[in-house]
Structures are given as C-alpha cells and as structure tokens.
Design a protein around this motif. Structure first.
Motif, PDB file in Angstrom:
ATOM      1  N   PHE A   1       0.829  -1.200   0.000  1.00  0.00           N
ATOM      2  CA  PHE A   1       0.000   0.000   0.000  1.00  0.00           C
ATOM      3  C   PHE A   1       0.866   1.254   0.000  1.00  0.00           C
ATOM      4  O   PHE A   1       0.646   2.185  -0.795  1.00  0.00           O
ATOM      5  N   LEU A   2       1.890   1.290   0.853  1.00  0.00           N
ATOM      6  CA  LEU A   2       2.762   2.469   0.927  1.00  0.00           C
ATOM      7  C   LEU A   2       3.611   2.607  -0.336  1.00  0.00           C
ATOM      8  O   LEU A   2       3.914   3.730  -0.759  1.00  0.00           O
ATOM      9  N   ALA A   3       3.993   1.485  -0.948  1.00  0.00           N
ATOM     10  CA  ALA A   3       4.737   1.560  -2.206  1.00  0.00           C
ATOM     11  C   ALA A   3       3.890   2.194  -3.300  1.00  0.00           C
ATOM     12  O   ALA A   3       4.390   2.953  -4.143  1.00  0.00           O
ATOM     13  N   TRP A   4       2.597   1.873  -3.306  1.00  0.00           N
ATOM     14  CA  TRP A   4       1.680   2.498  -4.267  1.00  0.00           C
ATOM     15  C   TRP A   4       1.554   3.998  -4.006  1.00  0.00           C
ATOM     16  O   TRP A   4       1.679   4.814  -4.928  1.00  0.00           O
ATOM     17  N   LEU A   5       1.325   4.379  -2.761  1.00  0.00           N
ATOM     18  CA  LEU A   5       1.198   5.800  -2.435  1.00  0.00           C
ATOM     19  C   LEU A   5       2.474   6.563  -2.768  1.00  0.00           C
ATOM     20  O   LEU A   5       2.424   7.730  -3.179  1.00  0.00           O
ATOM     21  N   ALA A   6       3.633   5.900  -2.608  1.00  0.00           N
ATOM     22  CA  ALA A   6       4.916   6.566  -2.851  1.00  0.00           C
ATOM     23  C   ALA A   6       5.270   6.644  -4.326  1.00  0.00           C
ATOM     24  O   ALA A   6       6.274   7.265  -4.692  1.00  0.00           O
ATOM     25  N   GLY A   7       4.473   6.011  -5.188  1.00  0.00           N
ATOM     26  CA  GLY A   7       4.720   6.094  -6.614  1.00  0.00           C
ATOM     27  C   GLY A   7       5.644   5.042  -7.170  1.00  0.00           C
ATOM     28  O   GLY A   7       6.072   5.133  -8.329  1.00  0.00           O
ATOM     29  N   HIS A   8       5.943   4.010  -6.378  1.00  0.00           N
ATOM     30  CA  HIS A   8       6.821   2.946  -6.867  1.00  0.00           C
ATOM     31  C   HIS A   8       6.079   1.938  -7.746  1.00  0.00           C
ATOM     32  O   HIS A   8       6.707   1.116  -8.401  1.00  0.00           O
TER      33      HIS A   8
ATOM     34  N   GLY B   1      -2.142 -13.037  -4.979  1.00  0.00           N
ATOM     35  CA  GLY B   1      -3.000 -13.708  -4.010  1.00  0.00           C
ATOM     36  C   GLY B   1      -4.162 -12.865  -3.521  1.00  0.00           C
ATOM     37  O   GLY B   1      -4.876 -13.275  -2.600  1.00  0.00           O
ATOM     38  N   GLY B   2      -4.376 -11.692  -4.114  1.00  0.00           N
ATOM     39  CA  GLY B   2      -5.470 -10.826  -3.671  1.00  0.00           C
ATOM     40  C   GLY B   2      -5.307 -10.298  -2.259  1.00  0.00           C
ATOM     41  O   GLY B   2      -6.290  -9.932  -1.600  1.00  0.00           O
ATOM     42  N   LEU B   3      -4.057 -10.199  -1.787  1.00  0.00           N
ATOM     43  CA  LEU B   3      -3.828  -9.863  -0.379  1.00  0.00           C
ATOM     44  C   LEU B   3      -4.113  -8.403  -0.056  1.00  0.00           C
ATOM     45  O   LEU B   3      -4.100  -8.016   1.111  1.00  0.00           O
ATOM     46  N   GLN B   4      -4.427  -7.584  -1.057  1.00  0.00           N
ATOM     47  CA  GLN B   4      -4.795  -6.197  -0.770  1.00  0.00           C
ATOM     48  C   GLN B   4      -6.061  -6.106   0.076  1.00  0.00           C
ATOM     49  O   GLN B   4      -6.350  -5.062   0.660  1.00  0.00           O
ATOM     50  N   SER B   5      -6.795  -7.201   0.177  1.00  0.00           N
ATOM     51  CA  SER B   5      -8.024  -7.208   0.979  1.00  0.00           C
ATOM     52  C   SER B   5      -7.779  -7.571   2.439  1.00  0.00           C
ATOM     53  O   SER B   5      -8.717  -7.634   3.220  1.00  0.00           O
ATOM     54  N   ALA B   6      -6.524  -7.783   2.827  1.00  0.00           N
ATOM     55  CA  ALA B   6      -6.236  -8.342   4.148  1.00  0.00           C
ATOM     56  C   ALA B   6      -6.274  -7.318   5.277  1.00  0.00           C
ATOM     57  O   ALA B   6      -6.233  -7.702   6.450  1.00  0.00           O
ATOM     58  N   ARG B   7      -6.323  -6.038   4.967  1.00  0.00           N
ATOM     59  CA  ARG B   7      -6.401  -5.012   6.009  1.00  0.00           C
ATOM     60  C   ARG B   7      -7.603  -4.112   5.744  1.00  0.00           C
ATOM     61  O   ARG B   7      -8.103  -4.018   4.620  1.00  0.00           O
ATOM     62  N   SER B   8      -8.029  -3.416   6.784  1.00  0.00           N
ATOM     63  CA  SER B   8      -9.232  -2.595   6.716  1.00  0.00           C
ATOM     64  C   SER B   8      -8.917  -1.174   6.252  1.00  0.00           C
ATOM     65  O   SER B   8      -7.762  -0.726   6.267  1.00  0.00           O
ATOM     66  N   LEU B   9      -9.965  -0.452   5.870  1.00  0.00           N
ATOM     67  CA  LEU B   9      -9.785   0.942   5.479  1.00  0.00           C
ATOM     68  C   LEU B   9      -9.221   1.794   6.618  1.00  0.00           C
ATOM     69  O   LEU B   9      -8.312   2.599   6.383  1.00  0.00           O
ATOM     70  N   PRO B  10      -9.708   1.678   7.862  1.00  0.00           N
ATOM     71  CA  PRO B  10      -9.075   2.445   8.939  1.00  0.00           C
ATOM     72  C   PRO B  10      -7.597   2.123   9.108  1.00  0.00           C
ATOM     73  O   PRO B  10      -6.794   3.005   9.434  1.00  0.00           O
TER      74      PRO B  10
END
Length: 383
Positions: free
Chosen positions: A323-330, A338-347
């Motif tokens: 997530f932070l790599a995406w925000l940082a522009g990497h 594995g679809g693991l982007q769903s493993a944490r909540s929005l908060p």
C-alpha cells in the motif's frame, strides 16, 4: 487541503497532509552495519488470475523497486516472506524472482541474499525435505546470491524433535559452498512454524539453534531473528560464536537493536525497511560516523508506523508495505499477488497513510494524497 480519514469507530476526521517530503539522497553502502531490506513483489494487475492461482508478477516494476533500494546503499533480501513466499508466491514464481533479481544485482553492483526454503512441497519425509532445500539452495548459489536458509513449514510438521533439525540443517550447512544466513521466523509471522527447532519453549529452541551454529561456524555468516523480543535477541546475539552476525528481524525494536550497546549490536534484515528504505539508509549513515544520537533521532519516530503495519495478525504486514509503495509512486496500482490487498481494513490503511506522511516518506505528497483519496472514494468516502 485536507483528507477525510476514517477511524476505527467509523467516524471521519480531517487530516492535513504535509507538502514537502523528507529530504534524502541516494548513497553508497554502509561501513558500520550490514543492512538488507526485504523487498515486496509487484503484481500484474491486468493478469486474469484468481487468488489461488500462480502469481502474475509485473517484473519491470518489481526490479525497478530493487534498483531503488540498491541506489540508497541497502542490500536486498529477496524471495523472503515480504515477497509473499507461501502467501501468494509459490516456488516457481520465487525461483524466477531469484533468477531475475540476482541478474539485476550483478548488473548494478547491488548486494542480494535470497530465501531458500521447501515450499515446493507441503510435507514429506526428512529426506524429501532435505531434497527440497537442496534444490532451492543450488538455484540460489548458482545465481550468485547469498543464501538465507528460511524456516520450513514442512520440517516443522514432520520433525519429531531437535535431532531432526540438527540432522537437516547440519546436512545443508556441510553442503553449502559459502556462508549462509539462518532465519528464525517466529509463529507471529507464520503460525505453522510454532515449535520450530523442536521445542515450544523458546529457551530450549535457542539452545538447539545455537548448537547447529556452533557445529558449523564457518558456514554461518549470520542469523536473522524475527521473534519481536529485545531481550531474547540480545541474549542470543551475545552467545553467537565470534564472527557470526546477528541480523535483527524485529520490526518493533530495530532502532535500539541496530544501535546496540557496549557488548555489541545487530545488523539488519527487515521488512519494514522496504517502505523506510531511503530514511533508514540516511539513519545508518549517521551511525557510520559515530552519531548514535542522530541515528536514533531519525529512526525512532518510524517505530509507530512499523508497529502499525506489523500489528496482529502480523503476517498481513505485506499489505501495508505494498500500500505504501503504491502511495509513494513505486507502482501504479494497489493490487497484490494472491489478492492480499483485501487483508487489512480501510481504517488501517488510513492510519498507515497518516503515519507515513507525517514522516515525509512520500517523494510526491500530492500524488500520495490523490491516491489515498481514490482509495477512500472506492470505499464510499466521497467528501
């Protein structure tokens, strides 16, 4: 401009992002510590694959991120748990990752160590487990990378006691052509590794671990310890044979362990140094000059972010890292193998953004803000 961030109670609060990133520059490797960042993989978001299918990797973006870490003087710990070994990346994908990253390291002069495990099998006899380890060790050594002997789920399930660990690891260390790093990953990172080294009691497990090292000190460059206990790592570090390094894998207490004390210090092999790479490199360069206070002043404030990313269930920390790599522009997207982007909540994501932004980790704060707002809108936050 403000961003409306959701809290755990469901309410929104206004957050004002910073406008300038922390000023950091690329640099050479370090003189006082050996430091590896365990690196994540970038998924191919356009591949038509299901979460349980073999991983589809965006190789260009994955290798570009490794060049980013090398440019700041960090070593890359490849195909480790941060790269989702056993959580989306199977052995076939890991083998390709090792080959590509090792070739890239040779091309740019970067330091690389690669994970050796047994994830091409799910169980078996001790002989089959040894053979699985041997296959991976041969590939890593042939690639020119340093080997990191990772803990094996198959061995944890099959071993009946310490003697099985002594036999398997002794065989592998006698066979290794160069000194390796032994990796002790605690059950908070992988519950399947509970009771590793043949004992649930960590003191007894430590004795077995040290017995293996003492029998082959010339084949052990160091040990990577991920138990999240300062005292246990410090005690182990002081009991290691001369010349065997301790690489901290403690993502909760790394500043004090790397800084060390009058009796020694830890080197580092850390998943949190994936998002912290440039800042961590700048801090270690201060340590190279003897400025321990400056090192702690720069790195101590990052612990809150690391503890957030690695909060229980700890094994899902990879989601926050990507997530932070995406925000940082990497990378251009927030999709994971594995679809693991769903493993944490929005908060959880909201707090990670706030902490990382506060540290100045985003090279382009406006890009990070825009991407955070995109995620918020996807979840229904439209104001």
């Amino acid at each position: 401009m403000t961003v409306q961030l959701p809290g755990a109670d469901g309410t929104l609060r206004a957050y004002e992002p910073r406008t300038e990133p922390l000023a950091v520059a690329a640099g050479t490797s370090f003189t006082s510590r050996t430091v590896f960042a365990a690196a994540h993989v970038v998924a191919d978001p356009f591949a038509d694959v299901s979460p349980d299918a073999p991983a589809a990797v965006d190789w260009d973006a994955t290798l570009a991120f490794r060049r980013h870490l090398w440019a700041h003087g960090l070593g890359v710990a490849e195909a480790m748990d941060t790269a989702q070994r056993g959580m989306g990346l199977d052995w076939t994908g890991a083998a390709e990752l090792i080959r590509r990253s090792a070739a890239e390291a040779r091309a740019v002069g970067g330091r690389i160590a690669c994970g050796v495990g047994t994830d091409q099998i799910t169980g078996g006899t001790l002989a089959e487990i040894r053979a699985a380890y041997e296959e991976q060790l041969a590939l890593v050594e042939d690639s020119g990378a340093q080997a990191v002997l990772m803990a094996s789920r198959a061995l944890a399930a099959t071993a009946t006691g310490p003697e099985d660990y002594l036999e398997v690891y002794g065989h592998l260390l006698r066979q290794a052509t160069a000194p390796v790093v032994l990796h002790w990953l605690g059950p908070m990172f992988d519950p399947a590794l509970t009771g590793y080294w043949g004992a649930d009691d960590l003191d007894a497990a430590t004795d077995v671990f040290l017995e293996i090292i003492a029998a082959h000190p010339d084949k052990v460059d160091g040990v990577k310890v991920s138990l999240l206990e300062v005292r246990r790592e410090t005690d182990l570090r002081r009991r290691l044979p001369r010349g065997v390094r301790c690489y901290t894998g403690d993502d909760f207490h790394y500043p004090e362990l790397i800084a060390g004390d009058a009796k020694g210090f830890s080197h580092a092999l850390l998943g949190v140094f994936d998002p912290l790479g440039p800042l961590a490199a700048q801090a270690v360069r201060l340590l190279d000059t003897g400025d321990t206070a400056g090192f702690r002043a720069l790195l101590d404030p990052t612990v809150a972010l690391s503890r957030h990313l690695f909060q229980a269930p700890t094994r899902f920390y990879k989601t926050g890292v990507v997530f932070l790599a995406w925000l940082a522009g990497h990378q251009d997207h927030f999709a994971m193998v594995g679809g693991l982007q769903s493993a944490r909540s929005l908060p959880h994501f909201a707090r990670a953004y706030e902490l990382a932004d506060g540290l100045g980790l985003f090279p382009d704060p406006k890009l990070a803000e825009d991407r955070m707002k995109t995620l918020l809108a996807l979840y229904g936050v439209t104001r």
